[in-house]
Scaffold this motif. Structure first.
Motif, short mmCIF file in Angstrom:
data_model
loop_
_atom_site.label_atom_id
_atom_site.label_comp_id
_atom_site.label_asym_id
_atom_site.label_seq_id
_atom_site.Cartn_x
_atom_site.Cartn_y
_atom_site.Cartn_z
N ALA A 126 -23.31 -6.38 1.71
CA ALA A 126 -22.76 -5.75 0.50
C ALA A 126 -21.27 -5.56 0.70
CB ALA A 126 -23.44 -4.41 0.28
N LEU A 127 -20.49 -6.32 -0.05
CA LEU A 127 -19.04 -6.21 0.08
C LEU A 127 -18.46 -6.03 -1.31
CD1 LEU A 127 -16.56 -6.91 2.18
CD2 LEU A 127 -16.48 -9.00 0.84
N ALA A 128 -17.64 -5.00 -1.48
CA ALA A 128 -16.97 -4.82 -2.77
C ALA A 128 -15.59 -5.46 -2.67
CB ALA A 128 -16.84 -3.34 -3.07
N THR A 129 -15.08 -6.00 -3.77
CA THR A 129 -13.73 -6.56 -3.74
C THR A 129 -12.89 -5.92 -4.85
OG1 THR A 129 -14.39 -8.40 -5.17
CG2 THR A 129 -14.41 -8.82 -2.80
N ARG A 130 -11.59 -5.90 -4.61
CA ARG A 130 -10.65 -5.31 -5.57
C ARG A 130 -9.35 -6.08 -5.56
NH1 ARG A 130 -9.48 0.11 -6.72
NH2 ARG A 130 -7.44 -0.79 -7.26
N GLU A 131 -8.77 -6.28 -6.73
CA GLU A 131 -7.43 -6.88 -6.72
C GLU A 131 -6.41 -5.81 -6.39
OE1 GLU A 131 -6.20 -9.54 -9.94
OE2 GLU A 131 -8.36 -9.95 -10.15
N TRP A 132 -5.42 -6.17 -5.59
CA TRP A 132 -4.42 -5.20 -5.14
C TRP A 132 -3.14 -5.92 -4.75
CZ3 TRP A 132 -2.69 -5.07 0.12
CH2 TRP A 132 -1.84 -4.00 0.43
N ASP A 133 -2.01 -5.41 -5.20
CA ASP A 133 -0.73 -5.99 -4.80
C ASP A 133 0.30 -4.86 -4.73
OD1 ASP A 133 1.73 -7.18 -4.53
OD2 ASP A 133 1.35 -8.77 -5.99
N PRO A 134 0.64 -4.41 -3.53
CA PRO A 134 1.54 -3.26 -3.42
C PRO A 134 2.95 -3.57 -3.92
CG PRO A 134 1.23 -4.28 -1.26
CD PRO A 134 0.30 -4.98 -2.21
N THR A 135 3.34 -4.87 -3.93
CA THR A 135 4.70 -5.18 -4.37
C THR A 135 4.80 -5.10 -5.89
OG1 THR A 135 4.29 -7.56 -4.52
CG2 THR A 135 5.05 -6.73 -2.39
N ARG A 136 3.65 -5.00 -6.56
CA ARG A 136 3.66 -4.82 -8.01
C ARG A 136 3.22 -3.41 -8.36
NH1 ARG A 136 3.82 -9.21 -11.35
NH2 ARG A 136 4.27 -11.11 -10.25
N LYS A 137 3.33 -2.55 -7.35
CA LYS A 137 3.00 -1.12 -7.50
C LYS A 137 1.54 -0.89 -7.93
CE LYS A 137 7.50 0.50 -7.27
NZ LYS A 137 7.87 -0.28 -6.12
N ALA A 138 0.67 -1.88 -7.65
CA ALA A 138 -0.74 -1.68 -7.96
C ALA A 138 -1.27 -0.59 -7.02
CB ALA A 138 -1.52 -2.97 -7.75
N PRO A 139 -2.01 0.39 -7.56
CA PRO A 139 -2.46 1.49 -6.69
C PRO A 139 -3.47 1.00 -5.66
CG PRO A 139 -3.47 1.66 -8.85
CD PRO A 139 -2.51 0.51 -8.92
N LEU A 140 -3.54 1.73 -4.56
CA LEU A 140 -4.55 1.42 -3.55
C LEU A 140 -5.92 1.75 -4.10
CD1 LEU A 140 -2.72 3.07 -0.54
CD2 LEU A 140 -3.59 0.72 -0.55
N PRO A 141 -6.97 1.04 -3.67
CA PRO A 141 -8.32 1.43 -4.06
C PRO A 141 -8.54 2.91 -3.70
CG PRO A 141 -8.35 -0.69 -2.96
CD PRO A 141 -6.95 -0.17 -2.83
N GLU A 142 -9.20 3.63 -4.60
CA GLU A 142 -9.36 5.08 -4.38
C GLU A 142 -10.31 5.38 -3.23
OE1 GLU A 142 -10.60 6.94 -7.98
OE2 GLU A 142 -8.68 6.40 -8.94
#
Ligand code: SAM
Length: 388
Positions: free
Chosen positions: A145-161
């Motif tokens: 069971a693996l969850a995935t999330r899109e994330w890009d810190p250089t676009r100020k996308a927040p970290l997964p909560e």
């Protein structure tokens, strides 16, 4: 250490090949091997990635994971390498992590390494959708069971909560915020933000390539965080600014032997690369407010060089609570109590007695005693525990 995960790694190879063949939508082949034509095709991608990520570095920070040929090469060559590096580093964690976040996961080698090391829930986050799709397909293939999330810190996308026992960042930090010293501040700020989501007693593990440039950049980020009061769980025992940064020519990396899968060996050959040992720079950090690990008694050094043999003597660079120093002993001083000095590996932690200052380092002699405190890849035992 390698034995502990070699079977797990071996089990991943047919899964990686199956997922790669499915994504490529052409051709079947043996389960555990690539056909000669496939080796040629993937080997060309490995060569391109290797030049772009190590020698010329023009791919660092580029969207190479979105190119199917390069993503395939990553999956079949770099994935097993990163997986093994992570299993090695996870062996030094003070406790088993349950909830894990893998940032800059790509197709998930660190995420799956954490699951195989006993994690219950792992979220893999990256900006590359194709890489996350492969991670999900691998999870299906492996029944994980693996969850995935899109994330890009250089676009100020927040970290997964959420709060995590372990957050991993494998070979991604060096791709963020450009190159040179201007990248150090934003990278350190990102790690601070990430560390705020590590639970008490948990860790942030940063793995980076063992190149001089990427390793020194990691050490500079380390110094910013240590200056702000963060503790390093591994590999450093020295609590000041990193002494490897004093001389421009120095850097610090780990090197371990590993059970190299046949497919990696074949692809290395096809791409003209030498890949015998695992080399990496790494840093395991504790969240704010946690103390540096208590160390066992004695004068401690981690071996941070390869063995430097000279005429009639053995030498290494050691780094410990008192800093980075040369350690040397002449063959004629070999005794039962110090003979281990002649067979140490990079990463081993030792304690020594009866040393004399010599040149810019310390000399051991016939009175010196040497004890193995922790083999490379194992955590340093707390003070109450006897040496292994
Ligand atoms: C060298 S790969 C490492 C993959 C994996 N963590 C490993 O250790 O093998 C670097 C990863 O960082 C990701 N990455 C690069 N820049 C990024 C950004 N700005 N935001 C999120 N992910 C990024 C890439 O998509 C890629 O998956």
């Amino acid at each position: 250490m390698a034995d502990a995960y070699s079977k797990d790694l071996e089990r991943w190879i047919p899964r990686l090949i199956a997922v790669w063949r499915k994504a490529r939508r052409k051709g079947d082949g043996p389960e555990t091997r690539l056909t000669p034509q496939e080796v040629k095709e993937v080997g060309a991608g490995v060569k391109q990635l290797s030049l772009g990520l190590t020698r010329e570095r023009q791919l660092a920070g580029a969207k190479y994971m979105d190119d199917p040929k390069l993503l395939g090469a990553y999956l079949l060559f770099y994935w097993p390498v990163s997986y093994a590096q992570a299993r090695q580093a996870l062996g030094e964690l003070p406790n088993r992590p349950r909830h894990v976040l893998d940032l800059g996961s790509g197709p998930g080698p660190l995420a799956f390494a954490a699951l195989d090391a006993g994690a219950q829930e792992v979220t893999a986050a990256d900006r590359s959708k194709p890489a996350l799709t492969l991670a999900r397909e691998l999870a299906t293939e492996a029944g994980e069971a693996l969850a995935t999330r899109e994330w890009d810190p250089t676009r100020k996308a927040p970290l997964p909560e959420g709060q995590f026992d372990l957050i991993t960042m494998g070979h991604v930090l060096n791709e963020l915020y450009g190159t040179g010293d201007g990248a150090i501040g934003p990278r350190a700020a990102l790690l601070e933000q990430v560390l705020a989501q590590v639970k008490k007693g948990g860790s942030l593990l940063v793995l980076e390539p063992a190149l001089k440039e990427t390793s020194r950049a990691l050490l500079k980020v380390r110094d910013v965080l240590v200056g702000k009061g963060y503790a390093v769980r591994a590999p450093c025992m020295f609590r000041g600014n990193c002494p490897a940064l004093i001389k421009e020519s120095d850097w610090c990396h780990a090197e371990r032997s590993w059970p190299m899968p046949h497919v990696v060996e074949e692809l290395a050959r096809a791409a003209g690369l030498h890949k015998e040992s695992l080399k990496m720079s790494y840093l395991m950090l504790a969240p704010k407010g946690e103390p540096w690990p208590e160390l066992p008694q004695g004068r401690l050094f981690r071996i941070v060089s390869e063995p430097l043999e000279g005429k009639g003597r053995q030498r290494y660079i050691g780094c410990g609570p008192e800093g980075r120093v040369g350690l040397a002993m002449q063959e004629k001083h070999r005794t039962e109590k110090n003979e281990r000095f002649f067979k140490l590996y990079r990463g081993d932690v030792i304690s020594v007695t009866e040393t004399e200052p010599k040149g810019d380092g310390l000399a051991l002699d016939g009175r010196s005693e040497l004890k193995m405190v922790a083999h490379a890849g194992r955590g340093i035992p707390p003070p109450s525990t006897e040496n292994p």
